[in-house]
Design a protein around this motif. Sequence first.
Motif, PDB file in Angstrom:
ATOM      1  N   VAL A   1      -8.457   5.275   0.463  1.00 21.73           N
ATOM      2  CA  VAL A   1      -8.471   3.819   0.504  1.00 21.73           C
ATOM      3  C   VAL A   1      -7.862   3.414   1.842  1.00 21.73           C
ATOM      4  O   VAL A   1      -6.795   3.919   2.214  1.00 21.73           O
ATOM      5  CB  VAL A   1      -7.665   3.191  -0.651  1.00 21.73           C
ATOM      6  N   PHE A   2      -8.531   2.516   2.553  1.00 22.23           N
ATOM      7  CA  PHE A   2      -7.980   2.079   3.842  1.00 22.23           C
ATOM      8  C   PHE A   2      -8.551   0.719   4.230  1.00 22.23           C
ATOM      9  O   PHE A   2      -9.648   0.341   3.816  1.00 22.23           O
ATOM     10  CB  PHE A   2      -8.263   3.099   4.949  1.00 22.23           C
TER      11      PHE A   2
ATOM     12  N   ARG B   1       0.840  -1.206   0.000  1.00 23.91           N
ATOM     13  CA  ARG B   1       0.000   0.000   0.000  1.00 23.91           C
ATOM     14  C   ARG B   1       0.878   1.259   0.000  1.00 23.91           C
ATOM     15  O   ARG B   1       0.554   2.243  -0.673  1.00 23.91           O
ATOM     16  CB  ARG B   1      -0.909  -0.035   1.228  1.00 23.91           C
ATOM     17  N   ARG B   2       1.973   1.227   0.742  1.00 26.25           N
ATOM     18  CA  ARG B   2       2.878   2.371   0.797  1.00 26.25           C
ATOM     19  C   ARG B   2       3.512   2.637  -0.574  1.00 26.25           C
ATOM     20  O   ARG B   2       3.623   3.782  -1.014  1.00 26.25           O
ATOM     21  CB  ARG B   2       3.957   2.127   1.853  1.00 26.25           C
ATOM     22  N   ARG B   3       3.947   1.570  -1.246  1.00 25.79           N
ATOM     23  CA  ARG B   3       4.544   1.722  -2.581  1.00 25.79           C
ATOM     24  C   ARG B   3       3.519   2.267  -3.571  1.00 25.79           C
ATOM     25  O   ARG B   3       3.843   3.103  -4.426  1.00 25.79           O
ATOM     26  CB  ARG B   3       5.086   0.382  -3.078  1.00 25.79           C
ATOM     27  N   TRP B   4       2.307   1.768  -3.478  1.00 27.06           N
ATOM     28  CA  TRP B   4       1.244   2.244  -4.371  1.00 27.06           C
ATOM     29  C   TRP B   4       1.010   3.741  -4.182  1.00 27.06           C
ATOM     30  O   TRP B   4       0.908   4.495  -5.157  1.00 27.06           O
ATOM     31  CB  TRP B   4      -0.031   1.447  -4.090  1.00 27.06           C
TER      32      TRP B   4
ATOM     33  N   VAL C   1      -4.477   5.415   2.399  1.00 28.85           N
ATOM     34  CA  VAL C   1      -4.013   6.160   1.232  1.00 28.85           C
ATOM     35  C   VAL C   1      -4.997   7.296   0.989  1.00 28.85           C
ATOM     36  O   VAL C   1      -6.209   7.076   0.948  1.00 28.85           O
ATOM     37  CB  VAL C   1      -3.925   5.255  -0.013  1.00 28.85           C
ATOM     38  N   ALA C   2      -4.481   8.511   0.843  1.00 24.47           N
ATOM     39  CA  ALA C   2      -5.331   9.687   0.605  1.00 24.47           C
ATOM     40  C   ALA C   2      -4.766  10.468  -0.561  1.00 24.47           C
ATOM     41  O   ALA C   2      -3.554  10.698  -0.642  1.00 24.47           O
ATOM     42  CB  ALA C   2      -5.384  10.572   1.850  1.00 24.47           C
TER      43      ALA C   2
ATOM     44  N   TRP D   1       0.416  10.003  -3.796  1.00 23.76           N
ATOM     45  CA  TRP D   1      -0.587  10.191  -2.763  1.00 23.76           C
ATOM     46  C   TRP D   1       0.047  10.111  -1.377  1.00 23.76           C
ATOM     47  O   TRP D   1       1.209   9.708  -1.234  1.00 23.76           O
ATOM     48  CB  TRP D   1      -1.689   9.133  -2.888  1.00 23.76           C
ATOM     49  N   GLN D   2      -0.725  10.456  -0.371  1.00 19.80           N
ATOM     50  CA  GLN D   2      -0.262  10.393   1.004  1.00 19.80           C
ATOM     51  C   GLN D   2      -0.546   9.015   1.592  1.00 19.80           C
ATOM     52  O   GLN D   2      -1.521   8.364   1.217  1.00 19.80           O
ATOM     53  CB  GLN D   2      -0.947  11.467   1.854  1.00 19.80           C
ATOM     54  N   PHE D   3       0.296   8.617   2.528  1.00 15.65           N
ATOM     55  CA  PHE D   3       0.123   7.334   3.218  1.00 15.65           C
ATOM     56  C   PHE D   3       0.226   7.555   4.716  1.00 15.65           C
ATOM     57  O   PHE D   3       1.053   8.334   5.188  1.00 15.65           O
ATOM     58  CB  PHE D   3       1.181   6.321   2.772  1.00 15.65           C
TER      59      PHE D   3
END
Length: 228
Positions: free
Chosen positions: A91-92, A37-40, A76-77, A46-48
């Motif tokens: 997305v969370f 998710r962080r890589r995406w 993810v925002a 986007w922010q993580f």
Amino acid sequence: MGVPAWVWFVVAFVALVAGALFLMRDRARLTSRNRERRRWAALRGWQFAESDPVLPGQWNGGAIAYYGDGVARDVVAGSTFTADGRRKVYVFDLEAGGRVNTVISAVQCKRVHPVVVELWVPSTPFQREHMPELLGPVGQRYAFVSDIAAARALITPDLVDATEDIGQDVAVAWIENGWVLAASAPNSSPSRLERLLRGLGEIADVVDPFDAEIDPAGEVEVRGGHEE
């Protein structure tokens, strides 16, 4: 004759090892999802955030009502383009009761509709203590709404077509508090979530066209949004 003490010791030891292995497996899976998710988020600009205990409380319907608002994990925002322009997204993972039950994807509208519309696939055990009112079939889903008259005005053939495209693996999609949201499986990949966000963006374009008049009081401020 009683069971020897050493047998109980072996049973307890095996149970302890099995529990530790399950815990290690779950932790490894969560860590892997966190990295993915962080890589995406980084790839999309986007922010993580590791967690957000407040974010799920923005909504009360759909999967939030079913599982409880809980805590947002691996959040993810950002924002993305739809046919009508740029929209905010979240997305969370929704963690409730100590486990991740579903992944919530959300796309923001420019106005708040005065009705909650939940669209559930028939195969999902969507019953809960306080369900909205049943409106009836909408495409391949069942609609539960907070106000039948207001919902009828919102549910158009274009909305039905857009909803059909999000996929039967999405247990529920719903419109609430100026957002279009959906709940997918906990192991949903970034590529699947990308497609889902596009589908939710199409629904948002149907119920919230940018060329319509907007009531400024209906706009929603987004925390953590990030422009591409």
